[in-house]
Design an enzyme around this catalytic site. Structure first.
Site, PDB file in Angstrom:
ATOM      1  N   TRP A 166      -2.964   1.925  10.603  1.00  0.00           N
ATOM      2  CA  TRP A 166      -3.883   1.815   9.284  1.00  0.00           C
ATOM      3  C   TRP A 166      -3.397   2.189   8.143  1.00  0.00           C
ATOM      4  O   TRP A 166      -3.750   3.065   7.408  1.00  0.00           O
ATOM      5  CB  TRP A 166      -4.908   3.150   9.903  1.00  0.00           C
ATOM      6  N   ALA A 175       6.417  -8.703   7.970  1.00  0.00           N
ATOM      7  CA  ALA A 175       5.719  -8.866   9.207  1.00  0.00           C
ATOM      8  C   ALA A 175       4.681  -9.948   8.860  1.00  0.00           C
ATOM      9  O   ALA A 175       4.216  -9.701   7.574  1.00  0.00           O
ATOM     10  CB  ALA A 175       5.220  -7.725   9.864  1.00  0.00           C
ATOM     11  N   TYR A 176       4.239 -10.515   9.865  1.00  0.00           N
ATOM     12  CA  TYR A 176       3.074 -11.352   9.766  1.00  0.00           C
ATOM     13  C   TYR A 176       2.243 -10.339  10.422  1.00  0.00           C
ATOM     14  O   TYR A 176       1.944  -9.872  11.412  1.00  0.00           O
ATOM     15  CB  TYR A 176       3.141 -12.282  11.057  1.00  0.00           C
ATOM     16  N   TYR A 183      -1.159 -10.535  17.838  1.00  0.00           N
ATOM     17  CA  TYR A 183      -0.156  -9.970  17.005  1.00  0.00           C
ATOM     18  C   TYR A 183       0.567  -8.843  17.692  1.00  0.00           C
ATOM     19  O   TYR A 183       1.696  -8.646  17.451  1.00  0.00           O
ATOM     20  CB  TYR A 183      -1.390  -9.274  16.040  1.00  0.00           C
TER      21      TYR A 183
END
Length: 282
Positions: free
Chosen positions: A145, A55-56, A120
């Site tokens: 997280w 992922a970005y 995002y």
């Protein structure tokens, strides 16, 4: 053969450890900025299952690169899901708590309305929508997280700063569940097997470490387990401005995981394992 998109990221690294026979591919074979390459690679390899662990993830930069983030986080997993549906193989895709607005103080269930605060989160939501619309046997695993002994993450940052400073200021009004990457990898593999056995379990799921805690509280536990004398001072998010807004409430309701026999991992135990691996445990 299981095909994993991602090679050097936190979850992909753990997937390679847990499933050594899986094929983990990086940008050299599948550039997520070019979704067609991901689609075509799946059709060429014809794997028995697919996990997207790539992922970005540069949340602040995404505010300036939303188009790129949306190609990588939105169009690429959509292309993967379409190819998986064409081959009739299960597909597990990792998403994020950032698809929510972080309002309130109750855990978000998987069916809660989404309302991302920034680029995002919007890019990840596009991916969720595309994967769902592809019509195959898919599981979207929202997590939060993430930490491990690999790559850049909060635990490693706290260890680095805590070794050289007497005091750190850390936000205390963002609450969520720190999640060990190894447990996410295990969950992905379990879900992939579960989808093969029971395709009706397809859907969106939440997976986060327990118990919920603030970033400041997490930092204090890192210092305690690592034996660092660095004190942690609580500050509100407003005192730590960033280009992208962070959700204050990242609590997630993970109860539907029982469909796969999964439960929330204890992040304190996961932290101890990560610190041991890093040689940083007191």
């Amino acid at each position: 053969m299981i095909l994993v998109f991602g090679q050097t990221g936190q979850v992909a690294t753990e997937l390679a450890r847990l499933a050594p026979d899986a094929l983990c591919v990086g940008r050299d074979r599948a550039d997520l900025a070019d979704p067609d390459t991901c689609h075509d690679l799946i059709l060429d390899l014809a794997p028995s299952g697919i996990i997207n662990a790539a992922a970005y993830t540069v949340v602040d930069r995404a505010e300036e690169e939303e188009a790129l983030a949306t190609r990588i986080n939105g169009a690429a997993p959509t292309a993967m899901a379409l190819a998986a549906a064409r081959l009739a193989v299960p597909f597990v895709h990792i998403s994020t708590d950032y698809v929510f607005d972080g309002a309130g103080d109750q855990p978000f269930p998987p069916d809660h309305p989404t309302a991302p605060l920034g680029a995002y989160g919007r890019s990840k939501l596009v991916g969720e929508q595309g994967v769902t619309a592809a019509g195959g046997t898919t599981a979207i695993l929202r997590t939060s997280w993430v930490f491990s002994a690999h790559g850049g993450n909060f635990v490693k940052t706290m260890l680095r700063l805590g070794a050289t400073r007497d005091t750190l200021t850390v936000v205390a009004d963002q609450i969520g569940g720190p999640t060990p990457a190894r447990d996410i990898a295990r969950a992905c593999l379990t879900m992939l097997d579960g989808l093969r056995a029971s395709p009706e379990r397809a859907g969106i799921y939440h997976f986060a470490g327990s118990p919920d805690i603030s970033w400041a509280g997490f930092a204090r536990e890192i210092m305690a387990q690592a034996g660092l004398p660095c004190a942690v001072k609580d500050i509100p998010t407003i005192d730590y401005p960033t280009p992208a807004r962070r959700p204050l409430n990242s609590r997630m309701d993970c109860t539907t995981l029982d469909r796969f026999g999964l439960t929330r991992p204890n992040w304190r135990e996961g932290l101890a394992d990560v610190l041991t691996e890093l040689g940083a445990r007191s």
